[in-house]
Design a protein around this motif. Structure first.
Motif, short mmCIF file in Angstrom:
data_model
loop_
_atom_site.label_atom_id
_atom_site.label_comp_id
_atom_site.label_asym_id
_atom_site.label_seq_id
_atom_site.Cartn_x
_atom_site.Cartn_y
_atom_site.Cartn_z
N ASP A 64 0.81 -1.19 -0.13
CA ASP A 64 -0.10 -0.05 -0.15
C ASP A 64 0.90 1.35 -0.01
O ASP A 64 0.48 2.54 0.13
N ALA A 65 2.14 1.05 -0.14
CA ALA A 65 3.04 2.27 -0.09
C ALA A 65 3.02 2.99 -1.70
O ALA A 65 2.86 2.38 -2.53
N PRO A 66 3.13 4.28 -1.51
CA PRO A 66 2.87 5.23 -2.84
C PRO A 66 4.27 5.14 -3.68
O PRO A 66 4.60 6.43 -3.85
N PHE A 67 4.95 4.13 -3.79
CA PHE A 67 6.22 4.19 -4.57
C PHE A 67 5.97 3.07 -5.66
O PHE A 67 5.54 2.08 -5.57
N SER A 68 6.47 3.78 -6.86
CA SER A 68 6.36 2.78 -7.94
C SER A 68 7.77 2.73 -8.63
O SER A 68 7.89 1.73 -9.68
N THR A 69 8.80 3.90 -8.50
CA THR A 69 9.90 3.75 -9.14
C THR A 69 10.84 4.08 -8.13
O THR A 69 10.54 4.56 -7.08
N PRO A 70 12.17 3.69 -8.45
CA PRO A 70 13.13 4.13 -7.52
C PRO A 70 13.21 5.43 -7.38
O PRO A 70 13.53 6.10 -6.14
N GLN A 71 12.88 6.56 -8.24
CA GLN A 71 13.03 8.00 -7.74
C GLN A 71 11.92 8.27 -6.81
O GLN A 71 11.99 9.19 -6.26
N ASP A 72 10.96 7.43 -6.54
CA ASP A 72 9.82 7.83 -5.78
C ASP A 72 10.40 7.67 -4.34
O ASP A 72 9.69 8.07 -3.32
N LEU A 73 11.41 6.84 -4.06
CA LEU A 73 12.02 6.55 -2.67
C LEU A 73 13.30 7.80 -2.44
O LEU A 73 13.99 7.69 -1.44
N ALA A 74 13.07 8.59 -3.01
CA ALA A 74 14.08 10.01 -2.89
C ALA A 74 14.09 10.39 -1.20
O ALA A 74 12.76 10.58 -0.54
N GLY A 75 15.35 10.18 -0.51
CA GLY A 75 15.03 10.54 0.97
C GLY A 75 14.51 9.60 2.02
O GLY A 75 14.66 9.47 3.17
N ALA A 76 14.29 8.48 1.31
CA ALA A 76 13.69 7.17 2.00
C ALA A 76 14.96 6.36 2.89
O ALA A 76 16.05 6.45 2.29
N THR A 77 14.54 5.33 3.39
CA THR A 77 15.45 4.47 4.23
C THR A 77 15.41 3.24 3.61
O THR A 77 14.19 2.49 3.68
N MET A 82 7.66 0.04 9.16
CA MET A 82 8.07 0.75 10.69
C MET A 82 9.47 1.00 10.74
O MET A 82 9.92 1.92 11.14
N LEU A 83 10.33 0.14 10.37
CA LEU A 83 11.64 0.30 10.12
C LEU A 83 12.59 0.62 9.20
O LEU A 83 13.65 0.89 9.03
N ALA A 84 11.91 0.64 8.01
CA ALA A 84 12.45 1.01 6.78
C ALA A 84 11.32 1.40 5.74
O ALA A 84 10.22 0.86 5.99
N ASP A 85 11.54 2.11 4.87
CA ASP A 85 10.58 2.39 3.66
C ASP A 85 10.43 1.51 2.73
O ASP A 85 9.52 1.31 2.23
N ALA A 86 11.67 0.89 2.40
CA ALA A 86 11.78 -0.27 1.52
C ALA A 86 12.96 -1.11 1.56
O ALA A 86 13.80 -1.00 2.48
N ILE A 87 13.01 -2.18 1.03
CA ILE A 87 13.97 -3.10 1.43
C ILE A 87 14.85 -3.71 -0.13
O ILE A 87 14.04 -3.66 -1.17
#
Length: 295
Positions: free
Chosen positions: A110-123, A158-163
């Motif tokens: 359910d995360a609003p991420f579809s591309t690597p670019q969407d993860l800017a600033g993420a953990t 909770m501990l990371a936005d993506a893996i």
């Protein structure tokens, strides 16, 4: 001459021992020992985690070892020097199958991420830290990459936005409600050696022979031999049903009206093929297992 060979400890260990057995080398792993015995007096084995194998082969502690191209890349992006290790053979097997492993970028369903670019600033949590940093650098995306000690797939959100995690089938990711948005790299097991080992003619020959037999064992995986007898008058009908690695071997029998046919087929096709061959008037059909196919 003793070839010091690293066997990967952990998830690849059982698959590696099984592969060596098919190649003709029996490795015996004790419950507490990191030095398995092997029924070849010219090889000395040591259990090393795949993540550390490239380092110890590069440093000369081991002559050669089996590890993934992922961990070779991770080593060379760190303190390791590119070009010290030479891949003797690509051995396409993994802990669950005879295939490659993918390191994938995965996010919660359910995360609003579809591309690597969407993860800017993420953990991003991963065991493959340097490769992951290099991946996002290529995409010109600034992220925080954190090393994960394991159970990486439970960390989002909770501990990371993506893996970035290794997967063969994707089932564990799906079970943890994660979806893949990109492949960071594909990895296969490599038999690698250092320059000093390859400069020794005896070790070089031993490694070449070992690679030949391991590749032959992988080639035989999932295949069986099939032999049968058939009258010459029915031969064309039988041959039309047979797939083959190259082409079937046809040999004359003592009765000039009969021939023997020998071929290799995919094991999964045997149950459908054998009744059809019988219907095409083949006789004495024998299916037998294969340990090695040397191409």
């Amino acid at each position: 001459m003793k070839l010091k060979l690293g066997i990967p400890k952990g998830s690849l260990q059982d698959a590696t021992v099984q592969l060596f057995a098919k190649a003709g080398f029996n490795i015996y792993v004790g419950a507490r020992s990191y030095f398995p015995s092997i029924d070849d007096p010219e090889i000395e084995c040591m259990l090393i985690r795949a993540q550390e194998m490239a380092r110890y082969v590069s440093d000369g502690v081991l002559d050669a070892g089996l590890t993934g191209s992922d961990w070779i890349a991770e080593h060379e992006l760190g303190d390791g020097t590119t070009g010290v290790l030479t891949s003797i053979a690509e051995l396409v097997y993994a802990k669950q199958s005879y295939g490659t492993v993918r390191w994938v970028l995965a996010v919660p369903d359910d995360a609003p991420f579809s591309t690597p670019q969407d993860l800017a600033g993420a953990t991003i949590a991963t065991e493959l830290v340097r490769v992951t940093r290099a991946y996002f650098a290529r995409h010109q995306v600034e992220v925080k990459v954190e090393f994960s000690w394991g159970a990486t797939e439970v960390k989002p959100p909770m501990l990371a936005d993506a893996i970035v995690e290794a997967t063969e089938t994707g089932s564990t990711l799906r079970a943890n409600r994660l979806r893949i948005i990109d492949t960071v790299m594909e990895s296969s097991t490599q038999l690698v050696a250092n320059r000093a080992a390859l400069a020794d003619p005896q070790k070089q020959t031993k490694l070449a022979n070992l690679a030949l037999l391991l590749k032959a064992a992988i080639e035989a995986q999932g295949r069986v031999g099939l032999m049968l007898n058939v009258q010459r008058a029915d031969l064309d009908g039988v041959l039309a049903l047979l797939p083959a690695l190259q082409r079937p071997t046809i040999s004359p029998l003592s009765d000039a009206d009969w021939v023997a046919v020998n071929t290799i087929i995919e094991e999964r096709t045997a149950r459908d093929l054998i009744p059809r061959l019988k219907h095409a008037r083949a006789h004495g059909i024998v299916e037998y297992p294969l340990n090695k196919i040397v191409l």
